[in-house]
Design an enzyme around this catalytic site. Structure first.
Site, PDB file in Angstrom:
ATOM      1  N   ASP A  44       0.839  -1.207   0.000  1.00 37.16           N
ATOM      2  CA  ASP A  44       0.000   0.000   0.000  1.00 37.16           C
ATOM      3  C   ASP A  44       0.873   1.255   0.000  1.00 37.16           C
ATOM      4  O   ASP A  44       0.362   2.375  -0.090  1.00 37.16           O
ATOM      5  CB  ASP A  44      -1.004  -0.005   1.155  1.00 37.16           C
ATOM      6  CG  ASP A  44      -0.342  -0.058   2.515  1.00 37.16           C
ATOM      7  OD1 ASP A  44       0.896  -0.150   2.584  1.00 37.16           O
ATOM      8  OD2 ASP A  44      -1.081  -0.010   3.528  1.00 37.16           O
ATOM      9  N   SER A  45       2.200   1.076   0.047  1.00 35.63           N
ATOM     10  CA  SER A  45       3.104   2.213  -0.169  1.00 35.63           C
ATOM     11  C   SER A  45       2.849   2.809  -1.551  1.00 35.63           C
ATOM     12  O   SER A  45       3.239   3.949  -1.820  1.00 35.63           O
ATOM     13  CB  SER A  45       4.568   1.775  -0.048  1.00 35.63           C
ATOM     14  OG  SER A  45       4.821   0.641  -0.844  1.00 35.63           O
ATOM     15  N   ASP A  83      -1.170  -6.229  -0.329  1.00 38.90           N
ATOM     16  CA  ASP A  83      -1.275  -5.573   0.973  1.00 38.90           C
ATOM     17  C   ASP A  83      -2.733  -5.207   1.233  1.00 38.90           C
ATOM     18  O   ASP A  83      -3.379  -4.573   0.380  1.00 38.90           O
ATOM     19  CB  ASP A  83      -0.451  -4.271   0.903  1.00 38.90           C
ATOM     20  CG  ASP A  83       0.287  -3.996   2.178  1.00 38.90           C
ATOM     21  OD1 ASP A  83       0.055  -4.708   3.166  1.00 38.90           O
ATOM     22  OD2 ASP A  83       1.118  -3.063   2.169  1.00 38.90           O
ATOM     23  N   LYS A 112      -1.172  -9.480   2.824  1.00 39.07           N
ATOM     24  CA  LYS A 112      -0.371  -9.031   3.981  1.00 39.07           C
ATOM     25  C   LYS A 112      -1.252  -8.177   4.878  1.00 39.07           C
ATOM     26  O   LYS A 112      -2.017  -7.338   4.371  1.00 39.07           O
ATOM     27  CB  LYS A 112       0.858  -8.235   3.531  1.00 39.07           C
ATOM     28  CG  LYS A 112       1.669  -7.683   4.721  1.00 39.07           C
ATOM     29  CD  LYS A 112       3.054  -7.211   4.314  1.00 39.07           C
ATOM     30  CE  LYS A 112       3.088  -5.832   3.714  1.00 39.07           C
ATOM     31  NZ  LYS A 112       2.592  -4.759   4.583  1.00 39.07           N
ATOM     32  N   GLU A 114      -1.102  -5.760   8.385  1.00 34.76           N
ATOM     33  CA  GLU A 114      -0.316  -5.103   9.443  1.00 34.76           C
ATOM     34  C   GLU A 114      -0.986  -5.349  10.783  1.00 34.76           C
ATOM     35  O   GLU A 114      -2.219  -5.277  10.881  1.00 34.76           O
ATOM     36  CB  GLU A 114      -0.289  -3.577   9.215  1.00 34.76           C
ATOM     37  CG  GLU A 114       0.787  -3.135   8.275  1.00 34.76           C
ATOM     38  CD  GLU A 114       0.817  -1.621   8.064  1.00 34.76           C
ATOM     39  OE1 GLU A 114       0.431  -0.853   8.977  1.00 34.76           O
ATOM     40  OE2 GLU A 114       1.235  -1.213   6.968  1.00 34.76           O
ATOM     41  N   GLU A 181       9.428  -4.412  10.141  1.00 37.03           N
ATOM     42  CA  GLU A 181       9.782  -3.095   9.602  1.00 37.03           C
ATOM     43  C   GLU A 181      10.414  -2.221  10.678  1.00 37.03           C
ATOM     44  O   GLU A 181       9.847  -2.030  11.758  1.00 37.03           O
ATOM     45  CB  GLU A 181       8.538  -2.405   8.999  1.00 37.03           C
ATOM     46  CG  GLU A 181       8.895  -1.029   8.441  1.00 37.03           C
ATOM     47  CD  GLU A 181       7.903  -0.469   7.436  1.00 37.03           C
ATOM     48  OE1 GLU A 181       6.912  -1.152   7.118  1.00 37.03           O
ATOM     49  OE2 GLU A 181       8.129   0.663   6.978  1.00 37.03           O
TER      50      GLU A 181
HETATM   51  O1  KIV Z   1       3.544  -1.122   1.602  1.00 36.89           O
HETATM   52  C1  KIV Z   1       4.696  -1.551   1.549  1.00 36.89           C
HETATM   53  O2  KIV Z   1       5.437  -1.302   0.603  1.00 36.89           O
HETATM   54  C2  KIV Z   1       5.160  -2.388   2.654  1.00 36.89           C
HETATM   55  C3  KIV Z   1       6.605  -2.762   2.680  1.00 36.89           C
HETATM   56  C4  KIV Z   1       7.430  -1.594   2.977  1.00 36.89           C
HETATM   57  C5  KIV Z   1       6.867  -3.891   3.589  1.00 36.89           C
HETATM   58  O3  KIV Z   1       4.401  -2.731   3.492  1.00 36.89           O
END
Ligand code: KIV
Length: 290
Positions: A44-45, A83, A112, A114, A181
C-alpha cells in the site's frame, strides 16, 4: 514457475535469503519477474509512491485492485502478495475475508496484514480458509502516523518482548512469513531465530531471512527523501529528468520527430491527395467570391 508458500519457507531452512520487492504496475512487475524475485509485494506504499498521499492510510481497496491487476499481468512467475489497505480488514472478519478473497481471485497468491496480537484471530480465520497471510510488525505505517510517527522499534527490552510475543502468536495463528519493519537489527535477528517461518526485513538489519525494498526507492525514482535503510542502485529520477529535458528541447528545436520516426504515403497517393486539396481550395475560393 511460481514458487509456492512451502518453497518460500524452505529457503529459511536452507539458509537461503528470500528476495522481495514491491511493485505497483505492469512495468515494475515485469522487471521483478525477469529478475526472478521470489515475492512481489503490491504494497500500500503505492498510495505514497504512485498517488502522492502523505501516508498509506488513505489507500482504498479499489486503488489496490488496480495496482494488483498490473502486477498480476507482469509478474507471471513470482509469488504475489497483496497488501490489505487500512479499513479493509479492521471492521469485521467477513469484510476482511471478502476483501482478501477479492485479491486472491484477481490472481494474487497471499495477502499481507499489518498488526500484532489484535489481528491474530483474523489471521487464524484466513489461514483456516486456506488464504496465505503474511504478517507485518514493527513499524506499522498505516496507523503509526496517528501515534508516534515513523520511529525505530525494539529499542527497549519491553518493546523487544512485545515484538517477540507478536511474532510467536502470529506464527501460531498461521502466517507464512512476517515483515519486520524498522526493528533494531539485534532484536530482528533474535526474533528470526526464535520462529520457524521466514522474517522479511525492511530497515531491520541483515539477520532477517529475507529483505524487501520499495521498488522506487531501490531505483532512485524519488527526488527528495531517502530513508537510512534504503540502498539506491540507480538514480532513475535524474535519468528520467535528462530524458524528458532532451525530449522537450528536441521538440522545441524541431529535431524530433526526424525521418526515422515518421511514416510516408506512396508518391502516387500523395499526388492524388495534393490534387484533391487543390480542387478543394479552388472551390472554397469560388464559394467565397459568390
Ligand atoms: O507497503 C509496503 O510497501 C510495505 C513494505 C514496505 C513492507 O508494506
Amino acid at each position: 514457475m511460481i514458487p509456492n508458500i512451502n518453497e518460500i519457507q524452505q529457503k529459511k531452512k536452507k539458509n537461503e535469503k528470500i528476495v522481495v520487492l514491491t511493485a505497483y504496475d505492469l512495468f515494475t512487475a515485469k522487471i521483478c519477474n525477469d529478475c526472478q524475485i521470489d515475492i512481489v509485494l503490491v504494497g500500500d506504499s503505492a498510495g505514497m509512491v504512485s498517488l502522492g498521499y502523505s501516508s498509506t492510510m488513505p489507500v482504498t481497496m479499489d486503488e489496490m485492485v488496480v495496482f494488483c491487476k498490473g502486477v498480476v499481468n507482469g509478474a507471471k512467475n513470482c509469488l504475489i502478495v497483496a497488501d490489505m489497505p487500512f479499513g479493509s480488514y479492521q471492521v469485521n472478519s467477513s469484510l476482511a475475508l471478502t476483501n482478501a478473497i477479492k485479491f486472491i481471485k484477481l490472481g494474487c497468491h497471499a495477502v499481507k496484514i499489518e498488526g500484532g496480537l489484535e489481528v491474530v484471530p483474523l489471521v487464524r480465520k484466513m489461514s483456516d480458509y486456506g488464504i496465505p497471510v503474511m504478517g507485518h510488525i514493527g513499524l506499522q505505517p498505516q496507523t503509526t502516523v496517528l501515534w508516534e510517527g515513523y520511529g525505530v522499534q525494539g529499542k527497549t527490552k519491553e518493546s523487544a518482548v512485545a515484538l517477540y510475543d507478536q511474532a510467536i502468536e502470529l506464527e501460531r495463528a498461521g502466517v507464512f512469513s512476517i515483515v519486520l519493519e524498522l526493528v533494531t537489527k539485534q532484536v530482528a535477528e533474535l526474533i528470526s531465530k526464535s520462529i520457524n517461518i521466514p522474517t522479511i526485513g525492511i530497515g531491520s538489519g541483515s539477520g532477517c531471512d529475507g529483505q524487501v525494498l520499495v521498488y522506487y526507492d531501490l531505483v532512485g525514482m524519488f527526488d527528495k527523501f531517502k530513508p537510512k535503510f534504503v540502498k539506491r542502485y540507480l538514480d532513475a529520477y535524474e535519468l528520467n529528468l535528462i530524458a524528458v529535458k532532451n525530449f522537450k528541447s528536441d521538440v522545441a528545436s524541431k529535431t524530433f520527430p526526424s525521418e526515422e520516426h515518421s511514416f510516408s504515403i506512396p508518391d502516387s497517393e500523395l499526388k492524388k491527395f495534393r490534387e484533391f486539396l487543390e480542387t478543394k481550395t479552388k472551390s472554397n475560393l469560388d464559394n467565397q467570391t459568390l
